[in-house]
Motif scaffolding. Structure first.
Motif, PDB file in Angstrom:
ATOM      1  N   ARG A 121      38.247  44.355  33.176  1.00  0.00           N
ATOM      2  CA  ARG A 121      37.792  43.234  33.971  1.00  0.00           C
ATOM      3  C   ARG A 121      38.395  43.909  35.639  1.00  0.00           C
ATOM      4  NH1 ARG A 121      38.017  37.595  32.461  1.00  0.00           N
ATOM      5  NH2 ARG A 121      37.235  37.364  30.125  1.00  0.00           N
ATOM      6  N   ILE A 122      38.751  44.992  35.563  1.00  0.00           N
ATOM      7  CA  ILE A 122      39.504  45.309  36.387  1.00  0.00           C
ATOM      8  C   ILE A 122      38.568  46.838  36.873  1.00  0.00           C
ATOM      9  CG2 ILE A 122      41.044  47.002  37.855  1.00  0.00           C
ATOM     10  CD1 ILE A 122      43.347  45.672  36.082  1.00  0.00           C
ATOM     11  N   LEU A 123      37.950  46.545  38.247  1.00  0.00           N
ATOM     12  CA  LEU A 123      36.769  47.411  39.297  1.00  0.00           C
ATOM     13  C   LEU A 123      37.027  48.386  40.181  1.00  0.00           C
ATOM     14  CD1 LEU A 123      33.869  44.615  38.180  1.00  0.00           C
ATOM     15  CD2 LEU A 123      34.564  46.135  36.114  1.00  0.00           C
ATOM     16  N   SER A 124      36.740  49.778  39.590  1.00  0.00           N
ATOM     17  CA  SER A 124      36.961  50.033  41.106  1.00  0.00           C
ATOM     18  C   SER A 124      35.429  49.421  41.648  1.00  0.00           C
ATOM     19  CB  SER A 124      35.974  51.581  41.103  1.00  0.00           C
ATOM     20  OG  SER A 124      34.993  51.870  40.721  1.00  0.00           O
ATOM     21  N   PRO A 125      36.000  49.970  43.388  1.00  0.00           N
ATOM     22  CA  PRO A 125      34.821  49.318  44.240  1.00  0.00           C
ATOM     23  C   PRO A 125      33.057  49.986  44.152  1.00  0.00           C
ATOM     24  CG  PRO A 125      36.737  50.507  45.456  1.00  0.00           C
ATOM     25  CD  PRO A 125      37.096  50.303  44.213  1.00  0.00           C
ATOM     26  N   GLN A 126      33.174  51.167  43.311  1.00  0.00           N
ATOM     27  CA  GLN A 126      31.754  51.674  43.563  1.00  0.00           C
ATOM     28  C   GLN A 126      31.520  50.726  41.595  1.00  0.00           C
ATOM     29  OE1 GLN A 126      35.283  53.317  43.319  1.00  0.00           O
ATOM     30  NE2 GLN A 126      34.129  54.153  45.430  1.00  0.00           N
ATOM     31  N   GLU A 127      32.033  50.120  41.244  1.00  0.00           N
ATOM     32  CA  GLU A 127      31.483  49.482  40.518  1.00  0.00           C
ATOM     33  C   GLU A 127      31.369  48.808  40.370  1.00  0.00           C
ATOM     34  OE1 GLU A 127      34.291  51.936  35.633  1.00  0.00           O
ATOM     35  OE2 GLU A 127      35.373  50.344  37.301  1.00  0.00           O
ATOM     36  N   ALA A 128      32.508  47.856  40.991  1.00  0.00           N
ATOM     37  CA  ALA A 128      31.988  46.031  41.943  1.00  0.00           C
ATOM     38  C   ALA A 128      30.396  46.504  42.748  1.00  0.00           C
ATOM     39  CB  ALA A 128      33.143  45.728  42.627  1.00  0.00           C
ATOM     40  N   ALA A 129      30.514  47.624  42.701  1.00  0.00           N
ATOM     41  CA  ALA A 129      28.830  47.175  44.207  1.00  0.00           C
ATOM     42  C   ALA A 129      28.238  47.011  43.118  1.00  0.00           C
ATOM     43  CB  ALA A 129      28.985  48.827  44.972  1.00  0.00           C
ATOM     44  N   GLU A 130      27.808  47.352  41.855  1.00  0.00           N
ATOM     45  CA  GLU A 130      26.940  47.424  41.205  1.00  0.00           C
ATOM     46  C   GLU A 130      26.671  46.331  40.081  1.00  0.00           C
ATOM     47  OE1 GLU A 130      26.837  50.885  38.112  1.00  0.00           O
ATOM     48  OE2 GLU A 130      28.074  51.635  39.318  1.00  0.00           O
ATOM     49  N   LEU A 131      27.051  44.996  40.900  1.00  0.00           N
ATOM     50  CA  LEU A 131      27.212  43.666  39.599  1.00  0.00           C
ATOM     51  C   LEU A 131      25.997  43.271  40.759  1.00  0.00           C
ATOM     52  CD1 LEU A 131      31.460  42.408  39.915  1.00  0.00           C
ATOM     53  CD2 LEU A 131      29.558  43.989  37.915  1.00  0.00           C
ATOM     54  N   ALA A 132      25.738  41.908  39.783  1.00  0.00           N
ATOM     55  CA  ALA A 132      24.746  41.181  40.598  1.00  0.00           C
ATOM     56  C   ALA A 132      25.127  39.655  40.491  1.00  0.00           C
ATOM     57  CB  ALA A 132      23.517  41.575  39.836  1.00  0.00           C
ATOM     58  N   ASP A 133      24.447  38.870  41.600  1.00  0.00           N
ATOM     59  CA  ASP A 133      24.521  38.091  41.265  1.00  0.00           C
ATOM     60  C   ASP A 133      25.701  37.280  41.236  1.00  0.00           C
ATOM     61  OD1 ASP A 133      21.935  37.298  41.086  1.00  0.00           O
ATOM     62  OD2 ASP A 133      22.694  37.128  38.778  1.00  0.00           O
ATOM     63  N   VAL A 134      26.751  38.079  42.665  1.00  0.00           N
ATOM     64  CA  VAL A 134      28.027  37.366  42.610  1.00  0.00           C
ATOM     65  C   VAL A 134      28.368  36.458  44.449  1.00  0.00           C
ATOM     66  CG1 VAL A 134      30.221  38.483  43.851  1.00  0.00           C
ATOM     67  CG2 VAL A 134      28.965  40.080  42.172  1.00  0.00           C
ATOM     68  N   ASP A 135      28.615  35.209  44.495  1.00  0.00           N
ATOM     69  CA  ASP A 135      29.137  34.210  45.396  1.00  0.00           C
ATOM     70  C   ASP A 135      29.387  34.475  46.247  1.00  0.00           C
ATOM     71  OD1 ASP A 135      27.766  32.654  43.730  1.00  0.00           O
ATOM     72  OD2 ASP A 135      29.081  31.527  42.743  1.00  0.00           O
ATOM     73  N   CYS A 136      30.303  35.207  46.055  1.00  0.00           N
ATOM     74  CA  CYS A 136      31.229  36.148  47.248  1.00  0.00           C
ATOM     75  C   CYS A 136      32.831  37.164  47.009  1.00  0.00           C
ATOM     76  CB  CYS A 136      32.213  34.821  47.945  1.00  0.00           C
ATOM     77  SG  CYS A 136      33.478  34.303  47.214  1.00  0.00           S
ATOM     78  N   ILE A 137      33.199  37.418  48.024  1.00  0.00           N
ATOM     79  CA  ILE A 137      33.899  38.497  47.224  1.00  0.00           C
ATOM     80  C   ILE A 137      35.370  37.898  48.019  1.00  0.00           C
ATOM     81  CG2 ILE A 137      35.111  40.682  48.543  1.00  0.00           C
ATOM     82  CD1 ILE A 137      31.958  41.296  49.530  1.00  0.00           C
ATOM     83  N   LEU A 138      36.261  37.614  47.196  1.00  0.00           N
ATOM     84  CA  LEU A 138      38.058  36.349  47.364  1.00  0.00           C
ATOM     85  C   LEU A 138      38.618  37.821  47.283  1.00  0.00           C
ATOM     86  CD1 LEU A 138      39.583  34.248  47.805  1.00  0.00           C
ATOM     87  CD2 LEU A 138      39.224  34.180  45.162  1.00  0.00           C
ATOM     88  N   VAL A 139      39.387  37.804  48.802  1.00  0.00           N
ATOM     89  CA  VAL A 139      40.596  38.470  49.235  1.00  0.00           C
ATOM     90  C   VAL A 139      41.818  37.716  49.241  1.00  0.00           C
ATOM     91  CG1 VAL A 139      41.292  40.145  51.132  1.00  0.00           C
ATOM     92  CG2 VAL A 139      39.085  39.643  50.497  1.00  0.00           C
ATOM     93  N   LEU A 140      42.428  37.676  48.459  1.00  0.00           N
ATOM     94  CA  LEU A 140      43.721  36.916  48.270  1.00  0.00           C
ATOM     95  C   LEU A 140      45.027  38.131  49.511  1.00  0.00           C
ATOM     96  CD1 LEU A 140      44.547  37.187  44.053  1.00  0.00           C
ATOM     97  CD2 LEU A 140      43.739  35.714  45.899  1.00  0.00           C
ATOM     98  N   GLY A 141      45.508  37.145  50.361  1.00  0.00           N
ATOM     99  CA  GLY A 141      46.891  37.111  50.690  1.00  0.00           C
ATOM    100  C   GLY A 141      48.081  38.435  50.243  1.00  0.00           C
ATOM    101  N   ALA A 142      48.361  39.022  51.145  1.00  0.00           N
ATOM    102  CA  ALA A 142      49.436  40.164  50.837  1.00  0.00           C
ATOM    103  C   ALA A 142      50.669  39.503  51.632  1.00  0.00           C
ATOM    104  CB  ALA A 142      49.329  41.159  49.718  1.00  0.00           C
ATOM    105  N   GLY A 143      51.157  39.004  52.681  1.00  0.00           N
ATOM    106  CA  GLY A 143      52.050  39.338  53.779  1.00  0.00           C
ATOM    107  C   GLY A 143      51.631  40.257  54.791  1.00  0.00           C
ATOM    108  N   LEU A 144      52.206  39.322  55.634  1.00  0.00           N
ATOM    109  CA  LEU A 144      52.127  40.230  57.040  1.00  0.00           C
ATOM    110  C   LEU A 144      53.003  41.443  57.892  1.00  0.00           C
ATOM    111  CD1 LEU A 144      51.581  37.472  58.668  1.00  0.00           C
ATOM    112  CD2 LEU A 144      49.992  38.491  58.159  1.00  0.00           C
TER     113      LEU A 144
END
Length: 157
Positions: free
Chosen positions: A41-64
């Motif tokens: 289930r771990i995809l590269s950005p290139q593999e993720a770009a080939e997905l269809a019907d994705v509602d959103c991109i969820l970016v998780l926080g990681a500190g400041l």
């Protein structure tokens, strides 16, 4: 008497070493199971770009770094999320981070970073209660009604 104390100390030492070895083995075993389960289930950005019907991109926080600067890890996540958005992987970005303290507002920093990178205001949603990965995942489904998302994080996560 001294001889018995020495044997007792040796037994305690052996028990502590065995507990340590068992603890390390348990952590390694659990880590192996998680890696094996998630590896497909771990995809590269290139593999993720080939997905269809994705509602959103969820970016998780990681500190400041400070009140206006994302940590290097968070910057990396934001850059990948924004790249995926610009590639058209999903029409919306959900930013999820810790906003529980005045001096630590990941959402403020993430939002400004995404806007400065060209993400349209109407395409950004913010989860101000993303205090943990579990909270972010749970709220993405229950509050934001996300059914299919690309989650942006690092591979270790």
């Amino acid at each position: 008497m001294l001889k018995n104390k020495g044997k007792l100390i040796l037994r305690i030492f052996i028990v502590l070493v065995l507990i340590g070895v068992l603890g390390i083995a348990a952590v390694a075993g659990i880590n192996g199971i998680v890696i094996g389960t998630a590896s497909g289930r771990i995809l590269s950005p290139q593999e993720a770009a080939e997905l269809a019907d994705v509602d959103c991109i969820l970016v998780l926080g990681a500190g400041l770094k400070d009140a206006e600067t994302p940590s290097d890890m968070l910057k990396d996540r934001l850059d990948v999320g924004i790249e995926l958005y610009k590639r058209g992987v999903a029409p919306k970005i959900l930013l999820s981070g810790d906003n529980g303290q005045v001096e630590h507002n990941e959402i403020h920093v993430m939002l400004n970073y995404a806007k400065n990178a060209g993400v349209q205001d109407e395409d950004i949603f913010c989860d101000h209660a993303g205090f943990s990965t579990y909270d972010s995942m749970h709220r993405a489904g229950s509050i934001f009604e996300i059914e299919r998302a690309v989650v942006v994080t690092q591979q270790y996560h």
